[in-house]
Design a protein around this motif. Structure first.
Motif, short mmCIF file in Angstrom:
data_model
loop_
_atom_site.label_atom_id
_atom_site.label_comp_id
_atom_site.label_asym_id
_atom_site.label_seq_id
_atom_site.Cartn_x
_atom_site.Cartn_y
_atom_site.Cartn_z
N HIS A 382 4.28 -5.82 -9.33
CA HIS A 382 4.05 -4.92 -8.14
C HIS A 382 3.48 -5.63 -7.06
O HIS A 382 2.72 -6.72 -7.09
N TRP A 383 4.49 -5.89 -5.75
CA TRP A 383 3.90 -6.50 -4.47
C TRP A 383 4.12 -5.76 -3.17
O TRP A 383 5.01 -5.01 -3.36
N THR A 384 3.37 -6.22 -2.37
CA THR A 384 3.57 -5.67 -1.06
C THR A 384 4.52 -6.38 0.05
O THR A 384 4.23 -7.62 0.14
N VAL A 385 5.09 -5.59 0.65
CA VAL A 385 6.35 -6.69 1.54
C VAL A 385 5.71 -6.90 2.83
O VAL A 385 4.97 -5.99 3.67
N ASP A 386 5.26 -8.20 3.09
CA ASP A 386 4.61 -8.46 4.43
C ASP A 386 5.80 -9.32 5.13
O ASP A 386 6.23 -10.61 4.80
N PRO A 387 5.94 -8.74 6.57
CA PRO A 387 7.18 -9.59 7.25
C PRO A 387 6.78 -11.07 7.61
O PRO A 387 7.94 -11.87 7.62
N GLU A 388 5.70 -11.39 7.49
CA GLU A 388 5.29 -12.78 7.77
C GLU A 388 5.43 -13.62 6.66
O GLU A 388 5.47 -14.81 6.93
N LYS A 389 5.78 -13.17 5.52
CA LYS A 389 6.10 -13.83 4.16
C LYS A 389 7.72 -13.85 4.03
O LYS A 389 8.12 -14.92 3.10
N MET A 390 8.25 -13.41 4.95
CA MET A 390 9.92 -13.55 4.65
C MET A 390 10.42 -14.80 5.05
O MET A 390 10.02 -15.56 5.86
N HIS A 391 11.34 -15.23 4.50
CA HIS A 391 11.99 -16.76 4.48
C HIS A 391 12.99 -16.69 5.80
O HIS A 391 13.29 -17.69 6.29
#
Length: 434
Positions: A382-391
């Motif tokens: 389970h993980w939460t999508v964080d835009p700041e962690k996008m490559h």
């Protein structure tokens, strides 16, 4: 430099789901599969909670390179792909300049050679995407394109499209159609109906997509050549394609996770990150796209990865259309597997096998002697999508703030570990060999 990698006790998906085994990777290929392998390796990976999938292939992405590299470039787009378990992509031609010349194709191929991702440019149908003069498809193919399209715009002249279908078929180049009638769209920015009325903006009528979908199928049928329909989003298009397939027309098509998992309700918040083309539509459309995916009418799941700078997405009315998706597509699509609507091998077929088949590219298989091109996935993470962690350089991801289940945690191409999820590894305390 090639790496020797030993993955212990991993589950393989290849046609079906195999019993857990060890996988030895040497000299860029899968050297051995078996129980309790004892070979030494540079890296030893504990695969006891992981599943190995063949590298996914996304046949519809926008890398924005050349000319729009403030949005994305070949390197950041490749990093996003690898983080999503995607090891191959077909990149669309609406760059600046457009992919209508040998020089532009060569530029992309040369830059892609250093990414670890198999990048196949899609050439323009018409020069500059203007719908007028047709490109030299033979020269573009020799330079390295895998298909032709004016994606981002429709080919407005039916005869131009018919000639492109005939010439593309003669060269073994699939034709990908962006099905949209600009006169019907008439400046619309969201789905015509509840979304456009609530937000007080012009709407994009479904007739635009349905009409050109039908036109392309008629043209392909008349010439007895293949056509591939991009980003299907309406119940009408699904039914048109289903009927055409039943009649023996050589039509294939694709859709994106947001079209079978979301509706226009998401855009009512007035956030331009939920604007794309075609737009999010109604629940009836969503159900029809999902049904088409499950019954085989829709062949592929793609992302239509369309990065834009945050500043460009700031104004809802004037923002460009598009969302990014390569880092979330597998996790979002796994919702179908977790819900029991689709098996994992069926999902792999939609996201890896069928795109390669349509484009005439070699299949990648998890078998001894095959290239080591794969992704390791924790299906239950389970993980939460964080835009700041996008490559990606862009942050316009529609799953932002949402919890998804299942994630690629390691991606290998050409026998080299290209991506590893350090946050996952820290959380699971699995540092063996990574």
């Amino acid at each position: 430099m090639k790496q020797t990698i030993l993955i212990r006790d991993v589950q393989l998906v290849q046609g079906g789901i195999s019993p857990r085994c060890d996988m030895l990777i040497q000299d860029g290929v899968i050297a051995k599969l078996g129980k309790d392998l004892n070979e030494s390796a540079h890296f030893v990976i504990d695969g006891s909670r992981l599943t190995a999938l063949p590298g996914l292939f996304d046949m519809h992405v926008h890398l924005r390179d050349p000319g729009q590299t403030h949005k994305e470039d070949i390197f950041t787009g490749s990093a996003a792909a690898l983080a999503g378990g995607i090891t191959g992509v077909a990149c669309m031609p609406n760059t600046s300049p457009a992919i209508d010349s040998v020089d532009t194709v060569r530029y992309i191929c040369e830059k892609a050679a250093y990414t670890g991702v198999e990048i196949h440019p899609v050439g323009c149908i018409t020069k500059g995407l203007k719908g007028e003069e047709m490109c030299d498809y033979a020269a573009l193919k020799d330079a390295g394109i895998c298909a032709i399209s004016d994606d981002g715009r429709p080919v407005e002249c039916a005869e131009t499209m018919r000639q492109a279908l005939i010439q593309g078929d003669a060269l073994g180049l699939p034709v990908i159609s962006h099905c949209e009638d600009l006169s019907i769209i008439n400046g619309g920015i969201v789905n015509r109906g509840v979304a456009s009325e609530t937000l007080g903006v012009r709407g994009m009528d479904r007739a635009s997509e349905d009409y050109i979908t039908a036109r392309e199928i008629i043209l392909a049928a008349s010439a007895n050549v293949p056509i591939h329909i991009a980003h299907v989003s309406t119940y009408g298009s699904v039914e048109i394609i289903r009927h055409a397939k039943a009649q023996g027309v050589k039509v294939t098509c694709e859709t994106c996770p947001h079209y079978f998992l979301m509706t226009e309700e998401a855009v009512l918040c007035g956030d331009a990150d939920y604007r794309m083309n075609p737009p999010l539509r109604t629940e009836k459309d969503r159900k029809a796209v999902l049904e088409g995916l499950l019954d085989g009418t829709i062949d592929c799941i793609v992302t239509d990865h369309a990065p834009h700078a945050p500043s460009e997405k700031a104004d809802f009315r004037y923002a460009p259309n598009g969302v990014i998706g390569m880092e979330t597509s597998l996790a979002a699509s796994l919702k179908l597997v977790h819900a029991g609507l689709m098996t994992l091998p069926q999902l792999v077929q939609k996201m890896a096998e069928n795109p390669r088949k349509i484009l005439g590219l070699p299949q990648h298989q998890l078998a001894v002697g095959e290239p080591a091109d794969l992704t390791l996935v924790d299906l239950d993470y389970h993980w939460t999508v964080d835009p700041e962690k996008m490559h990606s350089k862009a942050k316009n991801v529609i799953w932002k703030g949402k919890t998804l289940v299942g994630k690629p945690v390691c991606t290998i191409t050409d026998g080299i570990i290209r991506y590893q999820d350090t946050e996952y590894l820290e959380e699971r305390n699995r540092c063996n060999g990574f």
